[in-house]
Design a protein around this motif. Sequence first.
Motif, PDB file in Angstrom:
ATOM      1  N   ARG A 253     -18.501  -5.217 -87.384  1.00  0.00           N
ATOM      2  CA  ARG A 253     -17.633  -5.517 -86.246  1.00  0.00           C
ATOM      3  C   ARG A 253     -16.702  -4.340 -86.056  1.00  0.00           C
ATOM      4  O   ARG A 253     -16.153  -3.805 -87.021  1.00  0.00           O
ATOM      5  CB  ARG A 253     -16.843  -6.782 -86.538  1.00  0.00           C
ATOM      6  CG  ARG A 253     -15.920  -7.220 -85.421  1.00  0.00           C
ATOM      7  CD  ARG A 253     -15.459  -8.632 -85.710  1.00  0.00           C
ATOM      8  NE  ARG A 253     -14.475  -9.106 -84.751  1.00  0.00           N
ATOM      9  CZ  ARG A 253     -14.327 -10.387 -84.427  1.00  0.00           C
ATOM     10  NH1 ARG A 253     -15.124 -11.306 -84.978  1.00  0.00           N
ATOM     11  NH2 ARG A 253     -13.396 -10.764 -83.584  1.00  0.00           N
TER      12      ARG A 253
ATOM     13  N   ARG B 258     -22.220 -11.742 -74.277  1.00  0.00           N
ATOM     14  CA  ARG B 258     -20.759 -11.668 -74.210  1.00  0.00           C
ATOM     15  C   ARG B 258     -20.226 -13.008 -74.663  1.00  0.00           C
ATOM     16  O   ARG B 258     -20.753 -14.043 -74.320  1.00  0.00           O
ATOM     17  CB  ARG B 258     -20.278 -11.454 -72.765  1.00  0.00           C
ATOM     18  CG  ARG B 258     -20.571 -10.100 -72.224  1.00  0.00           C
ATOM     19  CD  ARG B 258     -19.994  -9.938 -70.811  1.00  0.00           C
ATOM     20  NE  ARG B 258     -20.233  -8.566 -70.394  1.00  0.00           N
ATOM     21  CZ  ARG B 258     -19.489  -7.537 -70.806  1.00  0.00           C
ATOM     22  NH1 ARG B 258     -18.445  -7.749 -71.594  1.00  0.00           N
ATOM     23  NH2 ARG B 258     -19.777  -6.315 -70.420  1.00  0.00           N
ATOM     24  N   HIS B 259     -19.136 -12.998 -75.394  1.00  0.00           N
ATOM     25  CA  HIS B 259     -18.595 -14.251 -75.893  1.00  0.00           C
ATOM     26  C   HIS B 259     -18.003 -15.068 -74.742  1.00  0.00           C
ATOM     27  O   HIS B 259     -17.431 -14.517 -73.816  1.00  0.00           O
ATOM     28  CB  HIS B 259     -17.513 -13.966 -76.954  1.00  0.00           C
ATOM     29  CG  HIS B 259     -17.200 -15.153 -77.784  1.00  0.00           C
ATOM     30  ND1 HIS B 259     -16.313 -16.123 -77.393  1.00  0.00           N
ATOM     31  CD2 HIS B 259     -17.676 -15.531 -78.992  1.00  0.00           C
ATOM     32  CE1 HIS B 259     -16.238 -17.056 -78.327  1.00  0.00           C
ATOM     33  NE2 HIS B 259     -17.063 -16.731 -79.314  1.00  0.00           N
TER      34      HIS B 259
ATOM     35  N   SER C 215     -10.850  -7.100 -77.472  1.00  0.00           N
ATOM     36  CA  SER C 215      -9.669  -7.927 -77.200  1.00  0.00           C
ATOM     37  C   SER C 215      -8.417  -7.217 -77.692  1.00  0.00           C
ATOM     38  O   SER C 215      -8.482  -6.346 -78.554  1.00  0.00           O
ATOM     39  CB  SER C 215      -9.825  -9.282 -77.880  1.00  0.00           C
ATOM     40  OG  SER C 215      -9.962  -9.115 -79.270  1.00  0.00           O
TER      41      SER C 215
ATOM     42  N   LEU D  68     -16.143 -19.713 -86.852  1.00  0.00           N
ATOM     43  CA  LEU D  68     -15.562 -19.727 -85.523  1.00  0.00           C
ATOM     44  C   LEU D  68     -15.371 -21.196 -85.138  1.00  0.00           C
ATOM     45  O   LEU D  68     -16.334 -21.960 -85.162  1.00  0.00           O
ATOM     46  CB  LEU D  68     -16.512 -19.020 -84.554  1.00  0.00           C
ATOM     47  CG  LEU D  68     -15.852 -18.262 -83.401  1.00  0.00           C
ATOM     48  CD1 LEU D  68     -14.899 -17.195 -83.885  1.00  0.00           C
ATOM     49  CD2 LEU D  68     -16.924 -17.669 -82.508  1.00  0.00           C
TER      50      LEU D  68
ATOM     51  N   ASP E 143     -15.323  -5.555 -80.417  1.00  0.00           N
ATOM     52  CA  ASP E 143     -14.166  -6.394 -80.117  1.00  0.00           C
ATOM     53  C   ASP E 143     -13.222  -5.617 -79.209  1.00  0.00           C
ATOM     54  O   ASP E 143     -12.550  -4.684 -79.652  1.00  0.00           O
ATOM     55  CB  ASP E 143     -13.476  -6.771 -81.428  1.00  0.00           C
ATOM     56  CG  ASP E 143     -12.280  -7.686 -81.214  1.00  0.00           C
ATOM     57  OD1 ASP E 143     -11.909  -7.901 -80.044  1.00  0.00           O
ATOM     58  OD2 ASP E 143     -11.742  -8.176 -82.213  1.00  0.00           O
TER      59      ASP E 143
ATOM     60  N   ASP F  63     -15.436 -17.058 -74.778  1.00  0.00           N
ATOM     61  CA  ASP F  63     -13.970 -17.191 -74.725  1.00  0.00           C
ATOM     62  C   ASP F  63     -13.215 -15.892 -75.044  1.00  0.00           C
ATOM     63  O   ASP F  63     -12.106 -15.694 -74.584  1.00  0.00           O
ATOM     64  CB  ASP F  63     -13.514 -18.258 -75.719  1.00  0.00           C
ATOM     65  CG  ASP F  63     -14.220 -19.585 -75.461  1.00  0.00           C
ATOM     66  OD1 ASP F  63     -14.342 -19.952 -74.280  1.00  0.00           O
ATOM     67  OD2 ASP F  63     -14.668 -20.223 -76.441  1.00  0.00           O
ATOM     68  N   TYR F  64     -13.810 -15.064 -75.876  1.00  0.00           N
ATOM     69  CA  TYR F  64     -13.096 -13.861 -76.303  1.00  0.00           C
ATOM     70  C   TYR F  64     -13.769 -12.622 -75.724  1.00  0.00           C
ATOM     71  O   TYR F  64     -14.925 -12.663 -75.314  1.00  0.00           O
ATOM     72  CB  TYR F  64     -13.068 -13.758 -77.840  1.00  0.00           C
ATOM     73  CG  TYR F  64     -12.464 -14.973 -78.502  1.00  0.00           C
ATOM     74  CD1 TYR F  64     -11.081 -15.182 -78.483  1.00  0.00           C
ATOM     75  CD2 TYR F  64     -13.276 -15.898 -79.140  1.00  0.00           C
ATOM     76  CE1 TYR F  64     -10.531 -16.297 -79.075  1.00  0.00           C
ATOM     77  CE2 TYR F  64     -12.727 -17.021 -79.748  1.00  0.00           C
ATOM     78  CZ  TYR F  64     -11.351 -17.218 -79.716  1.00  0.00           C
ATOM     79  OH  TYR F  64     -10.807 -18.315 -80.304  1.00  0.00           O
ATOM     80  N   ASP F  65     -13.055 -11.500 -75.770  1.00  0.00           N
ATOM     81  CA  ASP F  65     -13.618 -10.260 -75.237  1.00  0.00           C
ATOM     82  C   ASP F  65     -14.455  -9.569 -76.320  1.00  0.00           C
ATOM     83  O   ASP F  65     -14.111  -8.500 -76.808  1.00  0.00           O
ATOM     84  CB  ASP F  65     -12.478  -9.363 -74.732  1.00  0.00           C
ATOM     85  CG  ASP F  65     -13.002  -8.305 -73.768  1.00  0.00           C
ATOM     86  OD1 ASP F  65     -14.242  -8.206 -73.622  1.00  0.00           O
ATOM     87  OD2 ASP F  65     -12.178  -7.581 -73.178  1.00  0.00           O
ATOM     88  N   LEU F  66     -15.534 -10.253 -76.686  1.00  0.00           N
ATOM     89  CA  LEU F  66     -16.450  -9.736 -77.718  1.00  0.00           C
ATOM     90  C   LEU F  66     -17.805  -9.480 -77.089  1.00  0.00           C
ATOM     91  O   LEU F  66     -18.298 -10.311 -76.324  1.00  0.00           O
ATOM     92  CB  LEU F  66     -16.629 -10.762 -78.841  1.00  0.00           C
ATOM     93  CG  LEU F  66     -15.403 -11.222 -79.619  1.00  0.00           C
ATOM     94  CD1 LEU F  66     -15.822 -12.247 -80.682  1.00  0.00           C
ATOM     95  CD2 LEU F  66     -14.742 -10.031 -80.278  1.00  0.00           C
TER      96      LEU F  66
END
Lengths: 621, 621
Positions: free
Chosen positions: A294, A319-320, A340, A386, A338, A322-325
Amino acid sequence: MSGVATSIATVCLSGTLAEKLDAVAAAGFDGVEVFEPDLVASPLSATQIRERARTLGLTIDLYQPFRDVDSTDPAQFERNLARAEAKFDVMSGLGCDLMLVCSSPLPTAVRDDAVLVTQLRTLAERAQRRGIRLAYEALAWGTHVNTYWHSWEIVRAVDHPSLGLCLDSFHVLSRGDDPDRIADIPGDKIFFVQWADSPAMAMDVLQWSRHHRNFPGQGSFDLRRFAVALQSSGYRGPWSLEIFNDTFRAGDPVRTARDGLRSLRFLQDSAHCVGDDLFTAPDVEPLGDVVSVRIAAGPGKSSTLQSVLGALGFVPAGRHRDYDLQLWRQGQLTVVVDASPGTVWTAPGLPAHLPALTQIGIRSDDPASWARRAHALAVPADSVGLPGVEPDDAVARVEVTGTTSVDVRAPSSAASWGAAFVPVPGVRTATSVPVLTGVDHVGIAVPDDEWDSVILLLRSVFGMEPHDEPDITDAVGLMRNRSVIAPAGSSTPFRLTLGMVTGLAASTFGTARRGGIGHVAFSCDDIFTAAAAMRRRGFTALPIPSNYYDDLAARFGLPGELLAQMAASGILYDRDADGEFFHLFTPTLGADLFFEVVQRVGGYRGFGDANAAVRIAAQPA
Amino acid sequence: MSGVATSIATVCLSGTLAEKLDAVAAAGFDGVEVFEPDLVASPLSATQIRERARTLGLTIDLYQPFRDVDSTDPAQFERNLARAEAKFDVMSGLGCDLMLVCSSPLPTAVRDDAVLVTQLRTLAERAQRRGIRLAYEALAWGTHVNTYWHSWEIVRAVDHPSLGLCLDSFHVLSRGDDPDRIADIPGDKIFFVQWADSPAMAMDVLQWSRHHRNFPGQGSFDLRRFAVALQSSGYRGPWSLEIFNDTFRAGDPVRTARDGLRSLRFLQDSAHCVGDDLFTAPDVEPLGDVVSVRIAAGPGKSSTLQSVLGALGFVPAGRHRDYDLQLWRQGQLTVVVDASPGTVWTAPGLPAHLPALTQIGIRSDDPASWARRAHALAVPADSVGLPGVEPDDAVARVEVTGTTSVDVRAPSSAASWGAAFVPVPGVRTATSVPVLTGVDHVGIAVPDDEWDSVILLLRSVFGMEPHDEPDITDAVGLMRNRSVIAPAGSSTPFRLTLGMVTGLAASTFGTARRGGIGHVAFSCDDIFTAAAAMRRRGFTALPIPSNYYDDLAARFGLPGELLAQMAASGILYDRDADGEFFHLFTPTLGADLFFEVVQRVGGYRGFGDANAAVRIAAQPA
């Protein structure tokens, strides 16, 4: 978890005596050795120190050191006895009944065993009157007594209930003495045992002892053998730590004390036998391959990183929600980017270099067993998942440095975790054969004051073995360099290379110039094919100066055609007795992170460190 | 200023090869040795490097090193010859005609002089065909050839015009070899000379050589003796520097190169004789006593400082007409408190600890002679005077560290300077006998990467001699500690104590806790009288724990009454073979500065360092 009491000398730690006691108790030790200079400089009286230790639940196991007692000058010996009486007063205030007495390193030391026996018997009689016992220790640099066996012969000849031995692994092993005969000493005449490890050093033993000791598992002494002999002697007293180390003296005492307790547990675990009362660490499932990394890129900073990943053959896989992953995949390998917000710190007060490697994911069937093992070894390990996606015990996270963790991941974790990602529209998941076949090794930057701590953590929790690699000399300094490798048990052993970041390298001048330590080295089966595939994707490897290939030609006599091919793709080369090593680098992303592609031919064991200075010079500042 | 060419190996410096060449030229060297790994890592071709050196006015004096040429395996020797030919090509591009050839440290090294002579003759013939000469050097750890005399016997036996010697002071002196026989070698067979100094170390000579060399004047080798023998040989080639030093490798190359040139000038000055062509430094007038110190307090921050100065017996003697400066006087001593705005930096990026010592004023009849001497030794020195008050040459200012200067002041300077101050109204200038009689020593904090540089500056400019003092172990680490003392020539020798501030001590944890290094120690004739006078002025010395006095009693058997008197005034004690030392401390002002009052009895030589840990523990964090 162990029937053996643990103790530590206050000299191991930074701070005032009161702060040291707090740190020792917080780490979970049973007792403490009070180092005289710590007491002399303390505003607390002996009885106040006794009271503080009692409140913290610590026993005061030893008062130390009492030096230079014997003397060929009878008047001096009388003055030494008076000095001892003054120290017995202090011990009485402390409520401590055991004093360390070292052999004398002075030119005036007694060199006649019979006289020495008489003088030590006189001291033992004085001590007995005060209810005090003496633990006699041979300093490795003692004038007359400098081996543990000689100290035992003296103690045996004195034959007094108030005089026994103190054994210190440093004084025994730094001399190269055989510890096996410890088994022949009656355990009840060993009054105290002090443990220290140390790197092998070719230097004056006094300076070595005073500055470079470290905790068991941080050096290269065979302490297991010492421990086995000690167990055979029947000794059942405390296992204590006495470490003189300049870095420990300047570090956070709470952290150092926790490392110390871990080192004693690790040592006991390595020496224990069925039925004894030594600490044993919980068993674990084997480690598999490194399957993911990561990378923290920071918001809006990932476009160069993405194009390099694409060139290396990774494909955006999701792309995730909920998160900027972002998820990038190639065969069994996953890279998570990552983007975010969130701050990564490389050192207190210094901003992070982004992008930076933050997690290394490694496969195991039972991550929870790894979390249990880490906890038992006093390593804070989180069982993480998670929320709502993975079970809580799907990942055991062990923080290796302040910025990078090793995440032991269940095979199920990747699949269930992947479900939180939505496919990237318009991207065709590659069906071609992956160019990169796995992770050869991962490089991490380790601050100098965390170096020994990180090595101990990797050895004790993951069973990794450290190997000294050549120091790397580059344009801005010298970098200490070590690999730690897990015993094989998977197709690719888990290999980390650690680069030491010193105060100097972290200075204004150094930071701006250091080419990078943190990296992920991917393995491949044919580096020329890999390089061709990358070139087709528009990839330009780190350019290597032609002087390097002239030098390769002079050193190894490689064929000109091969050299030309290597030069065209920026491929570097090394060779050892067992095989060959080809590797290429990406340019550095940000200030510290780069990727490497490597091909091992035969049993080459190294990491191409002979080429590190060339790489670093080529990486733009 | 000297007829001898100066040179320096690029390995001494940090940076890329191009940056190193720039730094060497900027410092004023005549030439340079090109270290092969610097060339291999450089994007510049050999001819581009040649051109850059030419533009900078530098000669390329040596290409180095060529290793392991001889071999007991004839096939390997053939490969080594081919490797040499490839390097001759590089040298041809560089326009350099001298190559360093080291004796082999390998197990495969030739151990038969006759075979070695044959192999070196073959190499010399190959070199001759290319117009190249070889300088053969005995590595101290060479397998067969490891003394300069053996290397000379080999060179003499080869008897070829293209083969001569390279002498390196480190390889000679680290072994304890006698350099005097260098005088017996014909100067024209010495092709090159490399200088390195080093601290005395009891460690493996290879590690010692690779990490701990330093510039002439920074270590403890008797280089003067080496230089005198070299002059007798008739050698007239370049004097070059080859220093492997981890700190230099990480530092600013311009500063390092300037230190290097200073070290060569200092060495030549120490070795020169009438009529030779070595550098000679300008003569100076002797130094007198330290008469003043200047302390930066910052605006509105000087009230505690003022009350401490008052307690120490100083009287406010004036305020400056134009600047926010206060003058405090006691007998011949002056303290200037600078409360004007302005920032003092202790390290790049770290804010200053205020108050801080910024200037040490020392008397001399001819400050301008000191400014000339400093300039000749490549030390930036300003001749300064207060505009309109002092003549321009009244003060020679030499910056010793980034924060503290030594100001050599003419006797007239103090008087004329004093005229710029107006008396403080209502303050009676003390007419009583001063309690403090002078400055015993001044303590300065020196960052670790400036340590060797500061020592060299003080030795070369001021003729001060360094003395190792015991390391100071305190609550937050270990501090290297050295005194530098000017040869007596005044009533009180000019003594500085230097405390090394390391990366660790400068870290967040350390900085917050280090008790202080910077201090001014005033001397007195009777510390008990001085303490009583201070007490009458409301002064409370740094309180010392009672455990300390118990320990003093046990160690020295001092009478109880004396101990009680000392404890009441916070007076500490030490003793050596020549005398006694009594001292007391003020509390720390700000984070770093304190004052000390000392009384020497007899010929005590130290600085009470045995008490430093107690002092530091007592100083509030």
